[in-house]
Design a protein around this motif. Sequence first.
Motif, PDB file in Angstrom:
ATOM      1  N   GLY A 475      23.990 -16.036  24.690  1.00 12.69           N
ATOM      2  CA  GLY A 475      24.480 -14.747  25.174  1.00 12.69           C
ATOM      3  C   GLY A 475      25.851 -14.352  24.672  1.00 12.69           C
ATOM      4  O   GLY A 475      26.407 -13.348  25.139  1.00 12.69           O
ATOM      5  N   TYR A 476      26.420 -15.119  23.742  1.00  9.21           N
ATOM      6  CA  TYR A 476      27.758 -14.791  23.240  1.00  9.21           C
ATOM      7  C   TYR A 476      27.732 -13.403  22.608  1.00  9.21           C
ATOM      8  O   TYR A 476      26.908 -13.121  21.735  1.00  9.21           O
ATOM      9  CB  TYR A 476      28.200 -15.840  22.223  1.00  9.21           C
ATOM     10  N   ASN A 477      28.648 -12.538  23.003  1.00 10.09           N
ATOM     11  CA  ASN A 477      28.544 -11.127  22.633  1.00 10.09           C
ATOM     12  C   ASN A 477      28.677 -10.879  21.138  1.00 10.09           C
ATOM     13  O   ASN A 477      28.028  -9.984  20.589  1.00 10.09           O
ATOM     14  CB  ASN A 477      29.572 -10.292  23.415  1.00 10.09           C
ATOM     15  N   LEU A 478      29.517 -11.680  20.445  1.00 12.48           N
ATOM     16  CA  LEU A 478      29.785 -11.376  19.038  1.00 12.48           C
ATOM     17  C   LEU A 478      28.674 -11.833  18.095  1.00 12.48           C
ATOM     18  O   LEU A 478      28.777 -11.634  16.890  1.00 12.48           O
ATOM     19  CB  LEU A 478      31.119 -11.984  18.608  1.00 12.48           C
ATOM     20  N   LEU A 479      27.598 -12.419  18.612  1.00  8.90           N
ATOM     21  CA  LEU A 479      26.445 -12.663  17.752  1.00  8.90           C
ATOM     22  C   LEU A 479      25.813 -11.344  17.321  1.00  8.90           C
ATOM     23  O   LEU A 479      25.251 -11.234  16.234  1.00  8.90           O
ATOM     24  CB  LEU A 479      25.403 -13.528  18.480  1.00  8.90           C
ATOM     25  N   THR A 480      25.923 -10.341  18.170  1.00  9.71           N
ATOM     26  CA  THR A 480      25.355  -9.033  17.846  1.00  9.71           C
ATOM     27  C   THR A 480      26.409  -7.943  17.749  1.00  9.71           C
ATOM     28  O   THR A 480      26.283  -7.046  16.915  1.00  9.71           O
ATOM     29  CB  THR A 480      24.319  -8.618  18.908  1.00  9.71           C
ATOM     30  N   LEU A 481      27.436  -8.004  18.585  1.00  6.08           N
ATOM     31  CA  LEU A 481      28.443  -6.940  18.615  1.00  6.08           C
ATOM     32  C   LEU A 481      29.489  -7.186  17.540  1.00  6.08           C
ATOM     33  O   LEU A 481      30.634  -7.519  17.812  1.00  6.08           O
ATOM     34  CB  LEU A 481      29.083  -6.858  20.006  1.00  6.08           C
ATOM     35  N   ARG A 482      29.086  -7.045  16.300  1.00  8.90           N
ATOM     36  CA  ARG A 482      29.953  -7.225  15.142  1.00  8.90           C
ATOM     37  C   ARG A 482      29.582  -6.171  14.123  1.00  8.90           C
ATOM     38  O   ARG A 482      28.530  -5.528  14.233  1.00  8.90           O
ATOM     39  CB  ARG A 482      29.804  -8.629  14.549  1.00  8.90           C
TER      40      ARG A 482
END
Length: 747
Positions: A475-482
């Motif tokens: 669920g780490y956000n920066l896997l997708t929010l980049r």
Amino acid sequence: MTQPAGASDAPGPGALQPLLPSDPSQLAGYRLLGRLGAGGMGVVYLGRTDNGELAAVKVTHADQADQADFRARFRREVEAARRVVSPWAVPVLGADPDAPEPWMATAFVPGPSLGEAVRGHGPLPERSVRILGGAVARALAAVHAAGLVHRDVKPGNILLAVDGPRLIDFGIARVTGETGLTSVDMVVGTPGFLAPEQAEARAAEIGPAADVFALGCLLAFATTGRPPFGSGSLDALLYRTVHDEPDLAGLPDALLDLVRQCVAKRPAERPTAEEVAARLTEDTPGAAADWLPAPVVTTIAARSAAMLALPAIDATAPGVAPAAPPKPSRRGFLLLGAGAAVLAAGGGAYALVNSRRDKAGEDGKAPAPKVPDTWAIGLLADLSGPAKEIGQAQERGARLAVEQFNAIHKGKPFTLQLKVSDDRGDRGAALAAARRLTTDPAVVAVLGPTSDDTGQAALPAFDEAGLPLLTVSAGYNLLTLRDANTTVLRAIPNHIMAGTYLSFATTLLPQVRRPGVLQERTDDQYSWQYTGGIRFGFKQAGITPHFRVVPGRATDYRRIIGEMIDAGIDAYIHCGVRSTAVLAARALTELGFTGPKFTGQHVFGPAFLKEAGAAAEGWFVCAPVVDPVQRAADEKQKPADRKAVQDFLAAYRKRYGTDPAFYTGESFDVVNMVTAWLATSSAKGPLTRKGLWAALRAQKYTGAMGGYEFQPNGELKGVGTFIYGVENGAYKFIGGAPGYPNKPKTS
């Protein structure tokens, strides 16, 4: 040596750079020998006088000097530095704030900063720390006696010399009580080494005690090699500074009490700089170097020798004339060869067709590509490490989906394989484990990873290959929010959203008015993101929680939670990992707390029930997965949805002889989402990795465990968080978390 304005830690003299064509060769009697550092506001040069004296010469850029407020700040820095008289503060040798390009020269110290020394050679021994702290404390006492506050005491502003440390950089120092040149709501200083009153920009409260707080942080860093409030984002550091207990593990008993007093949250509870100096000073370094460890002394000696070997003046670096191209190195050849290999394999646009081709026909035309006999879904998971229960559940779900596909299609249009790579839950092994899959031309997409850490480490492999990575547990956000994510599809909410939904779930209980939120930092990224989401959610609900932050090493949860109960909390929310949730559960039981208790994904699972025992009873746990058995028994579902989960459950029991664990059904669904698209699209022509992520992202897929729809950046649409209550030693499914808060009624 002072730092150039805007630079966080100017390079030490060992990193002397040549002058540029635009640099002056002389300034105010100093021959400039090279650059020590540069920032957005100016440059720091190494200068030498005719009699051989070295100086760090700080010069501001002309465009900055044209700004009246900047020139005023520079003048204030010069005045502040001149007012401080101490052998442990770098003295001002000369300055001209009114010059076209204002400059200031200070005595040059040919040694590393404290930050450089600790990063390069490890923490200092206790005696070194005591001498360091005593000298810096005496320098700060001189600062305070001059009516000033330094406001930026940090490892980069302490230089280590043979005869003792030196405090540098008065760029943001100010007169006690002065606020004229600083906005009252501006945070000034270096996060991680500033006081709570600085973190919250309480300008009227910022005085000498703020420097003492920073000194305490400095002593902890020098002794342990880590800042007492951790590292990470600016917001996280500021939040911890105000709410967190410092991590002082590893400090010797002789220093522990003093450092703890220095980092007290309330300024009035901290000792003065003079008191710190008196408690630390047993001896002084004098002119000897034996106060420092040998590796640091060697560094100082090497830099001093380099300064003695400097010529009268260095030639400036060449202008814009192009440098001769370097000869190809073996590394460059290897990189070129690797790139050629990727291109030969098709790289990110590799066609999912067999490399075998039909022989050319009699007409001489190029043969058409042959459809491969076998394609593969990859699984990147922790199968033998700390999260192996989740990884093994994901493998079983993925394998069942592959086997069902092959049974239904019987080799047409292709046979599917599952290729597995175990990263062992080890961040250091994750990239290699990922590349075992991404370099396999048969692998079309990968399910994984199990955890946030391994996902971050493995991500470059998927970006390089253009291979879709679909996760049901990271669920780490920066896997997708980049920027320009074209690799990851997340089938669960990110931790920030999950925390928000957890807070919304809390508002379903009307008695909750003052929830206590504990953030513990064992897994700092998870806990900080979860806490951030909770803070946002309660703000939407009009509820003000009581926040508490503790280091990951904290074990005295009875005391910690007792203080939260004394503060009047009526609910408890644990933002942390399972092991500390167990400690919290036991403490809450022992203290007789009867309010509701909530926690999230990193606690959810059978291990929490086993380890907490009776103390787990009554907890509410929010998780991104659904229990297939309870879902199959839910008569409120649509008939088609209920049949889908019942079919999955029957197939799993037949294959494995038991009920599926959590995360199995979601893994089964995600693999089926990929294979369904492959089966439908293979009839339309050759498939490629390029564009596959976008095609999967655009799908609206309904599986056994529910629906999956994605935002343009690869994030899951909708809530996707579910509430469980612990009852009689088992998880009881309650329902989906709400997508909005229930605001408390006002009386």
